[in-house]
Design a protein around this motif. Structure first.
Motif, PDB file in Angstrom:
ATOM      1  N   GLN A  10     -47.099  21.597  21.374  1.00 11.32           N
ATOM      2  CA  GLN A  10     -46.156  21.828  22.472  1.00 11.32           C
ATOM      3  C   GLN A  10     -46.344  23.222  23.070  1.00 11.32           C
ATOM      4  N   ASN A  11     -46.498  24.225  22.179  1.00 12.19           N
ATOM      5  CA  ASN A  11     -46.662  25.587  22.682  1.00 12.19           C
ATOM      6  C   ASN A  11     -47.941  25.751  23.482  1.00 12.19           C
ATOM      7  N   THR A  57     -40.784  14.323  20.862  1.00 12.87           N
ATOM      8  CA  THR A  57     -40.481  15.617  21.484  1.00 12.87           C
ATOM      9  C   THR A  57     -39.261  15.529  22.406  1.00 12.87           C
ATOM     10  N   SER A  67     -48.672  18.689  25.078  1.00 19.22           N
ATOM     11  CA  SER A  67     -47.794  17.515  25.114  1.00 19.22           C
ATOM     12  C   SER A  67     -47.287  17.249  26.530  1.00 19.22           C
ATOM     13  N   ARG A  68     -47.785  18.018  27.515  1.00 22.69           N
ATOM     14  CA  ARG A  68     -47.324  17.823  28.904  1.00 22.69           C
ATOM     15  C   ARG A  68     -47.734  16.441  29.420  1.00 22.69           C
ATOM     16  N   ASP A 106     -45.444  21.620  16.850  1.00 28.84           N
ATOM     17  CA  ASP A 106     -44.989  22.847  17.493  1.00 28.84           C
ATOM     18  C   ASP A 106     -46.140  23.511  18.260  1.00 28.84           C
TER      19      ASP A 106
END
Ligand code: NDP
Length: 412
Positions: A266-267, A194, A271-272, A263
């Motif tokens: 992440q949205n 990412t 993935s933080r 995707d």
């Protein structure tokens, strides 16, 4: 002759352990230590169950804790420590090696936990200390980084006077039959892909948005696959060590389904890598809750398939290599050096899939180079700083044979 301590008992470590046991003429004493001793004991059992006879010691260690590492190193007294834990532990393990007079090898560059950032500066900063201590540190000795640099060094040594264009091409054309899974540690993998893309051209680093630059690349025995430009750590050392390089890029294949899931992840914020507060139920069954801090990506790792369990149903193969253009004897030369590795072959030998296999075998091979005295010089080094010939010879015999093509339509 070769007393080795391996830290970590995951997918890559499992393969390296099998390979170490297959080469006990070089590795005469072997200990596996990891965060959970039971994982080390399970690994030893898997090795014995496959019929190998080997006396392997195991231990528990938290590799984030230098004092614990020092205690372990002082009691076992390894000559070489192979770090197959996570990139977060590189510096603590290097510190403990310096304190206890041990040599060091890893497969991934240091990353701070709170910042997904890939560069060698942190580990290169240890060069003087390792030099003064008379100790060798070998960085990034997996496949990529690792074999990709040995391939480049081999090309420079035998086939080029000047390397001008380098493309490292990494294809996984395998299918694990899961909706979404990563091939190595999910936390490290998702942090990596990412990130923004980065490549080198005419003396400058050029940044791209993540996974926006892509093209079909044709891989041997596989065919064309959509391949995405990514930043990869070995580019940093390669352009430094081969200053004639005008452009260096790294490409990796991803399937459309994988990218769609990524995707969504992440949205959704999964993935933080920063901490968030989470109201968790108490384990006593009282129905009461307690506020805890969690990192979403670490939570996601806990629910994703473990890469170590993918091997059984994995078909297809990987293909990783270097495509190089440059000059030899005044003439333009085009060259491709690569390995293809079948997931099922890797599984049958070690119980792990091909991505763990292509990383664990070079880690063992680098350690073998060290014990044979061929890759041994005080300081902190990348793989291309050493003679690639004996290393590539070992890979040929240890399950990762490589092939060469000259000329043809290899340019990207
Ligand atoms: P895994 O998550 O499967 O294994 C990591 C192991 O390290 C686990 O056994 C884990 O323990 C252990 N570990 C984690 N934290 C600590 C700690 N603080 N102290 C002691 N042990 C710890 O990862 P992989 O095997 O997939 O990857 C291993 C390394 O290989 C990674 O650094 C990865 O980046 C690198 N890699 C390199 C590649 C290359 O080509 N160069 C390609 C693929 C991976 P536990 O089992 O308890 O979680």
């Amino acid at each position: 002759m070769g007393k080795v301590l391996m830290i970590g008992a995951g997918g890559v470590a499992t393969v390296a352990a099998f390979k170490i046991v297959q080469n006990q003429d070089v590795f005469t004493e072997f200990m596996i230590a990891s965060r959970r001793k039971e994982k080390c004991d399970e690994l030893v059992k898997a090795i014995h169950d496959k019929g190998y006879k080997a006396d392997i010691k195991t231990a528990q260690v938290d590799a984030d804790d230098v004092e614990q590492l020092k205690q372990l190193f002082n009691s076992f007294k390894p000559e070489l420590v192979i770090n197959l834990a996570l990139p977060y532990q590189d510096l603590t393990i290097m510190d403990a090696c310096l304190a206890c007079g041990c040599n060091y090898l890893d497969t991934a560059n240091y990353e701070p936990k709170d910042e997904a950032h890939f560069e060698y500066s942190w580990q290169w900063a240890y060069k003087d200390k390792f030099e003064q201590a008379g100790l060798t540190a070998i960085l990034g000795c997996g496949f990529d980084p690792g074999v990709s640099q040995a391939y480049t060094a081999y090309a420079a040594k035998h086939h080029f006077d000047e390397i001008h264009y380098l493309d490292i091409v990494d294809c996984n054309a395998g299918n694990h039959h899961k909706a979404f899974a990563t091939n190595f540690n999910p936390e490290i993998n998702i942090r990596e892909i990412t990130q923004k893309g980065l490549y080198y051209e005419n003396g400058k680093w050029i940044e791209t948005e993540p996974l926006v630059v892509h093209q079909d690349i044709t891989y041997p025995n596989i065919g064309p696959r959509d391949s995405y430009l990514m930043h990869h750590e070995e580019l940093e050392s390669l352009v430094k060590n081969y200053p004639t390089i005008k452009r260096a890029r790294f490409w990796m294949t991803f399937g459309q389904q994988y990218l769609t899931y990524l995707d969504c992840i992440q949205n959704l914020g999964m993935s933080r890598i920063d901490e968030i507060e989470y109201e968790a139920p108490l384990a006593d069954g009282s129905g009461k809750t307690v506020k805890v801090n969690i990192v979403p990506l670490q939570f996601l790792k806990a629910v994703l398939p473990n890469p170590q369990d993918l091997g059984e149903n994995y078909d297809g193969e990987t293909s990783i290599g270097c495509r190089i253009r440059g000059i030899k004897d005044g003439k333009e030369q085009t060259y491709y050096i690569y390995n293809n590795c079948k997931h099922q072959d890797a599984y049958n030998e070690t119980g792990m899939q091909g991505v763990s296999y292509t990383t664990g075998v070079p880690a063992m091979a680098g350690a073998m180079m060290f014990f044979k005295g061929l890759w041994r010089k005080p300081g902190v080094w990348n793989v291309e700083d050493f003679d690639p010939d004996p290393f590539l010879e070992v890979l040929n015999k240890q399950g990762l044979p490589w092939h060469e093509e000259f000329g043809g339509d290899l340019e990207l």
